[in-house]
Design an enzyme around this catalytic site. Structure first.
Site, PDB file in Angstrom:
ATOM      1  N   THR A 120      36.643  42.579  32.452  1.00  0.00           N
ATOM      2  CA  THR A 120      35.801  42.700  31.262  1.00  0.00           C
ATOM      3  C   THR A 120      35.393  44.146  31.013  1.00  0.00           C
ATOM      4  O   THR A 120      35.144  44.535  29.866  1.00  0.00           O
ATOM      5  CB  THR A 120      34.544  41.812  31.332  1.00  0.00           C
ATOM      6  OG1 THR A 120      33.706  42.235  32.396  1.00  0.00           O
ATOM      7  CG2 THR A 120      34.922  40.353  31.524  1.00  0.00           C
ATOM      8  N   ASP A 121      35.301  44.961  32.059  1.00  0.00           N
ATOM      9  CA  ASP A 121      35.021  46.385  31.841  1.00  0.00           C
ATOM     10  C   ASP A 121      36.113  47.036  31.001  1.00  0.00           C
ATOM     11  O   ASP A 121      35.830  47.780  30.061  1.00  0.00           O
ATOM     12  CB  ASP A 121      34.913  47.113  33.187  1.00  0.00           C
ATOM     13  CG  ASP A 121      33.470  47.274  33.646  1.00  0.00           C
ATOM     14  OD1 ASP A 121      32.565  47.231  32.796  1.00  0.00           O
ATOM     15  OD2 ASP A 121      33.256  47.450  34.853  1.00  0.00           O
ATOM     16  N   VAL A 122      37.377  46.784  31.355  1.00  0.00           N
ATOM     17  CA  VAL A 122      38.481  47.380  30.600  1.00  0.00           C
ATOM     18  C   VAL A 122      38.526  46.816  29.189  1.00  0.00           C
ATOM     19  O   VAL A 122      38.575  47.556  28.201  1.00  0.00           O
ATOM     20  CB  VAL A 122      39.815  47.152  31.329  1.00  0.00           C
ATOM     21  CG1 VAL A 122      40.993  47.554  30.440  1.00  0.00           C
ATOM     22  CG2 VAL A 122      39.854  47.946  32.637  1.00  0.00           C
TER      23      VAL A 122
END
Length: 586
Positions: free
Chosen positions: A433-435
């Protein structure tokens, strides 16, 4: 995937339907926020591997070939597929970014642009920091523990939980309350803190045993006492109706004078040439957004605290800087400023007064505490696109848990959706989810810039890890995997069957000389990967070798146009820019 600026209907070729669907949704949302709705209808076609020379271009084959399965499977000891269409979702957002950037360039007087990307390029972008670490000359800092392991913990009443804190003092207090000695708790801090970069979390067994000795309520009480988020993992899914980002208009400003375009035909500047971005962000989400905007041609300046971002020292280090940090931040000059002081805020104000975008992923409320909220910066620059990102936005109330990747996976339903039926839900330690959140934030900025071109107003755009997670499609029931849906061992490695092959198990069995689909695994072990891939290709069942050594991507001829090898300036490998842009008159 390719796109041209001519108007028309949506068309699709190849297997990447999820990428096409996500791209339509994201671009539709981009254009839908403008006055009058969508006025531009680009036409595109979605393909598979793009410039990467692999035979199979479906979601899972690309995961296998580009190292995604290897990174996701590190914590459990072997490459494993992400069951949901993660790479396709990433690629869909990339497609929409290419389209929006082309529309922005057109608004700036450039000729129409044709742009393209692919599933393989999307997959490679998701492993950026892992590829950098794998190819750096320096060694990883050895972690205490077994070398693998998820961060998921189990309580005495069988609840499966994720915990989160960014504060070592809070970590120590939490474990002390559960009866763990400071020395033992301290041995767990490094693998816990660095799991965002290593994709493993080999916690000391004493920590797992301490949680197992207490019921969920006691673990939650320990977390509440010390500011540690404790979240039970369930079968939840992201809230329906979450939009990828929001755009709110700012003050009206006069349109600037734009010089005529100076780019030469057939190979001019990138579409965001001339756009200035000021970025004050840490970890992955915010820096990834700035990285994407820089690859599209923007000038990105980072604001870092005095002494520089602490993550510059995160191992492995090459050329005096963490390669994981550099992988997302190279090409961004840095300005140091203490934002808690008047002088530091004035430094930001001076940068913002000459910028098009200000971007941050501060904790909720910090922008107001620093007097650097949208109203304050719009007073300095009414045309500014003010972009802020968080973990959960307002979806979880006024006091959400700590907004990091793994808790976003839990609340977004990905802890279940990314793993097959039959396995316990657990977040992937790959920063999914960060990317994706960084890519969604970058697209929010592009949408804001496009809105500004047509309204002559600055704006505020917001996004979150949770809203990004909601883009990943998932069925009503968790997906099960057959034995042939996993990486298959050969005499010298692993192979993964392409989509056509997985759909025709009896033909696979005949091709490899097995008595039936159930004995394919045993038969594959008698020959090497390359030999079997040739046999499968000849039978119309294209498949791929599973990438278990990410460093090999930098030397594999099949990836020569998609992966840049280490050089004297950047001593690690990194994905090439994931789009192509060609003027349609060329």
């Amino acid at each position: 995937m390719s796109l041209s600026e001519e108007t028309g209907t949506w068309t699709v070729s190849g297997p990447a339907r999820t990428a096409r669907t996500v791209a339509e949704k994201v671009l539709g949302h981009t254009l839908g926020v403008l006055p009058g709705g969508a006025t531009d209808r680009p036409r595109w076609a979605v393909g598979g591997a793009g410039p990467v020379g692999i035979d199979a271009g479906d979601e899972r084959a690309v995961q296998a070939a580009c190292g995604v399965m290897q990174v996701h499977g590190r914590a459990t000891g072997a490459p494993a597929p992400l069951v949901a269409d993660y790479v396709s979702t990433v690629t869909g957002v990339l497609a929409a970014q290419g389209a929006t950037a082309a529309l922005l360039a057109r608004a700036h007087g450039r000729p129409p642009l044709r742009t393209g990307t692919s599933l393989a390029q999307g997959a490679l972008l998701t492993v950026t920091q892992y590829l950098a670490a794998a190819t750096a000359a320096d060694d990883e800092l050895p972690l205490p523990g077994s070398g693998t392991g998820l961060a998921t913990l189990v309580t005495a009443d069988a609840a499966r939980v994720e915990i989160e804190t960014l504060d070592p003092t809070a970590w120590a207090g939490f474990w002390r309350r559960l009866g763990v000695s400071p020395r033992t708790a301290g041995r767990g801090w490094l693998p816990f803190q660095t799991r965002f970069g290593t994709a493993v979390c080999p916690l000391p067994p004493e920590l797992r045993a301490a949680v197992l000795a207490h019921p969920l309520q006691a673990v939650r009480q320990a977390g509440a006492a010390h500011g540690v988020s404790v979240v039970e993992i369930g079968e939840t899914t992201a809230s329906p109706g979450l939009v990828p980002w929001t755009v709110e208009p700012g003050p009206r400003a006069h349109p600037p004078h734009r010089p005529p375009p100076t780019t030469a035909p057939c190979g001019g500047a990138l579409p965001l040439a001339g756009v200035r971005v000021v970025e004050s962000a840490r970890r992955v989400q915010g820096p990834m957004a700035g990285h994407v905007l820089r690859m599209l041609g923007a000038e990105v300046v980072r604001v870092e605290p005095p002494g520089g971002d602490p993550q510059r020292a995160l191992p492995p280090v090459a050329g005096g800087c963490s390669v994981r940090f550099s992988a997302l931040n190279h090409g961004k000059p840095a300005v140091e400023a203490d934002l808690t002081t008047r002088q530091g805020r004035d430094t930001v104000g001076e940068l913002v007064s000459r910028a098009d975008v200000f971007l941050h992923n501060w904790a909720p409320g910090k922008e107001r505490a620093l007097l650097l909220d949208a109203d304050a910066l719009h007073a300095l620059n009414p045309r500014l696109v003010y972009a802020s990102a968080s973990g959960f936005g307002t979806a979880l109330g006024a006091v959400p848990p700590i907004g990091t990747d793994y808790l976003a996976q839990v609340y977004g339903g990905l802890a279940a959706a990314l793993r097959p039926a039959g396995e316990h839900p657990a977040p992937s330690l790959m920063t999914v989810t960060d990317v994706l959140g960084g890519l969604v934030l970058a697209q929010a900025v592009l949408a804001g810039l496009l809105a500004r071109e047509r309204t002559h107003q600055g704006c505020r755009v917001t996004s979150s890890l949770l809203s990004a997670a909601a883009l990943i499609p998932r069925p009503d029931l968790r997906v099960g995997l057959s034995p042939l849906d996993h990486p298959l061992a050969t005499a010298d490695g692993l192979l993964y069957l392409g989509a056509e092959a997985r759909a025709r198990p009896q033909e696979v069995a005949r091709t490899v000389g097995a008595s039936g689909a159930g004995s394919v695994r045993e038969r594959l072990r008698i020959r090497g990967t390359d030999a079997w891939l040739a046999e499968l290709r000849a039978a119309g069942l294209p498949s791929v070798a599973v990438r278990t050594d990410l460093a090999g991507l930098a030397t594999d001829p099949a990836f020569a146009r998609a992966v840049l090898p280490p050089d004297e300036h950047l001593p690690y490998a990194r994905p090439a820019t994931p789009w192509t842009f060609t003027e349609e008159t060329c």
